[in-house]
Scaffold this active site. Sequence first.
Site, PDB file in Angstrom:
ATOM      1  N   TYR A 142       0.809  -1.210   0.000  1.00  0.00           N
ATOM      2  CA  TYR A 142       0.000   0.000   0.000  1.00  0.00           C
ATOM      3  C   TYR A 142       0.848   1.269   0.000  1.00  0.00           C
ATOM      4  O   TYR A 142       0.389   2.326  -0.417  1.00  0.00           O
ATOM      5  CB  TYR A 142      -0.934   0.020   1.209  1.00  0.00           C
ATOM      6  CG  TYR A 142      -2.019  -1.039   1.187  1.00  0.00           C
ATOM      7  CD1 TYR A 142      -2.238  -1.821   0.058  1.00  0.00           C
ATOM      8  CD2 TYR A 142      -2.817  -1.273   2.300  1.00  0.00           C
ATOM      9  CE1 TYR A 142      -3.223  -2.795   0.034  1.00  0.00           C
ATOM     10  CE2 TYR A 142      -3.810  -2.244   2.291  1.00  0.00           C
ATOM     11  CZ  TYR A 142      -4.005  -3.003   1.151  1.00  0.00           C
ATOM     12  OH  TYR A 142      -4.978  -3.963   1.139  1.00  0.00           O
ATOM     13  N   LYS A 191       4.071 -15.249   3.467  1.00  0.00           N
ATOM     14  CA  LYS A 191       4.082 -16.077   2.252  1.00  0.00           C
ATOM     15  C   LYS A 191       5.545 -16.345   1.905  1.00  0.00           C
ATOM     16  O   LYS A 191       6.034 -16.052   0.807  1.00  0.00           O
ATOM     17  CB  LYS A 191       3.350 -15.363   1.108  1.00  0.00           C
ATOM     18  CG  LYS A 191       3.062 -16.261  -0.103  1.00  0.00           C
ATOM     19  CD  LYS A 191       2.136 -17.419   0.200  1.00  0.00           C
ATOM     20  CE  LYS A 191       1.811 -18.184  -1.082  1.00  0.00           C
ATOM     21  NZ  LYS A 191       1.075 -19.443  -0.793  1.00  0.00           N
ATOM     22  N   ASP A 223      -2.314 -18.354   2.916  1.00  0.00           N
ATOM     23  CA  ASP A 223      -3.434 -19.117   2.370  1.00  0.00           C
ATOM     24  C   ASP A 223      -3.954 -20.132   3.386  1.00  0.00           C
ATOM     25  O   ASP A 223      -5.166 -20.336   3.526  1.00  0.00           O
ATOM     26  CB  ASP A 223      -3.066 -19.793   1.040  1.00  0.00           C
ATOM     27  CG  ASP A 223      -1.673 -20.391   1.020  1.00  0.00           C
ATOM     28  OD1 ASP A 223      -0.949 -20.268   2.029  1.00  0.00           O
ATOM     29  OD2 ASP A 223      -1.299 -20.985  -0.001  1.00  0.00           O
ATOM     30  N   ASP A 247      -5.093  -6.781   5.940  1.00  0.00           N
ATOM     31  CA  ASP A 247      -6.317  -6.149   5.475  1.00  0.00           C
ATOM     32  C   ASP A 247      -7.364  -7.208   5.133  1.00  0.00           C
ATOM     33  O   ASP A 247      -8.539  -7.107   5.500  1.00  0.00           O
ATOM     34  CB  ASP A 247      -6.000  -5.289   4.248  1.00  0.00           C
ATOM     35  CG  ASP A 247      -7.143  -4.362   3.861  1.00  0.00           C
ATOM     36  OD1 ASP A 247      -8.154  -4.295   4.590  1.00  0.00           O
ATOM     37  OD2 ASP A 247      -7.028  -3.698   2.821  1.00  0.00           O
ATOM     38  N   ASP A 251     -10.791  -8.734   7.833  1.00  0.00           N
ATOM     39  CA  ASP A 251     -12.190  -8.722   7.412  1.00  0.00           C
ATOM     40  C   ASP A 251     -12.793 -10.125   7.484  1.00  0.00           C
ATOM     41  O   ASP A 251     -13.959 -10.301   7.878  1.00  0.00           O
ATOM     42  CB  ASP A 251     -12.321  -8.164   5.996  1.00  0.00           C
ATOM     43  CG  ASP A 251     -12.255  -6.650   5.966  1.00  0.00           C
ATOM     44  OD1 ASP A 251     -12.190  -6.035   7.045  1.00  0.00           O
ATOM     45  OD2 ASP A 251     -12.267  -6.078   4.864  1.00  0.00           O
TER      46      ASP A 251
END
Length: 357
Positions: A142, A191, A223, A247, A251
Amino acid sequence: MEKRITVIRGDGIGPEIVEQALRVLTRVAEKYGRRFVYQEILAGGAAIDACGTSLPEESLQKCLDCDSVLLGAVGGPKWDGVPKEIRPEAALLGIRSAMGLYANLRPARLFPQLAAASPLKPEIAGQGIDLMLVRELIGGAYFGEHRTGLENGELVAHDDMVYAAHEIERIARAAFAIARKRSSRVVSVDKANVLDTSRLWRKVVHEVAAEFPDVSCTDMLVDNAAMQLVKNPAQFDVIVTENLFGDILSDEASMVTGSIGMMASASMGDGTRGMYEPIHGSAPDIAGKDLANPIGTILSAAMMLRYSFDMPDEADCVEQAVNAVLDAGFRTADCMSEGCTRLSCSQMGDRILGQIC
């Protein structure tokens, strides 16, 4: 004791939910002999409409000059066509960066009263969900370089994910410190089988973990973490991860608890000052209809009392008031279930205020 709170009502349902949180803070101040001074600013879409930019300099300065920031929500389809540098979301990135808010704390707790609202099977939800997701907030993709241009005759876009060791170290340290106050278990999500940034992330997190021998630390690929959050969320205590992964996972974690409208968050830096906001969006489809759930914002205010103002009794009072209202069977539309009483946004605020006396 006086505390200055910068208030960003924002867009969509933001003004409605912030209003209820301010009513609660004012009642708490009266009960405990505190003094909260509110200074309201424009940021996000409302600021674009009034000032032509999502974060006017005056607004940013008031964020830097306060004891903490309370935010509703920003953005909406109305501003989808504005240049990316002044989009409503750019205001949040600008505030976080200027205030040095690198740690986003997102508790995900399944209130027992809302177990039926969870999309998980009862045998999974019944094990309980009470985790804290610690997300790095001002690094990664970001905040890396973004560019789009012609390469070999076609448009190609680049978004750089960049992390320095000190950025990883400070967020890891924050996560381990929080775990010490909970169940002393940290899962670090990355990751590392693909990304260099994740390999550095894992190396630095392990170095920090050595300073916290009383806290367990395990690694999990992102994952797998996404799968485990719906398969067995009770296994998690504290999850620490980078900006993009955090992020998405935060959620997901909020939804397995029954309603995103219940979820609070805090964004912190090295000091006590922070920015507090519910994790949901501006929900323009229900804006102005008095339908929104204000509990996420009210619980964000409780986090402000606890983490920035060192007022644990006041924070407990707010959280207990929310629990009492849920125990009595009152719900807003997003978490309504059979046998409960549906309330509007302002009515929910009234009920919670009634428990603070």
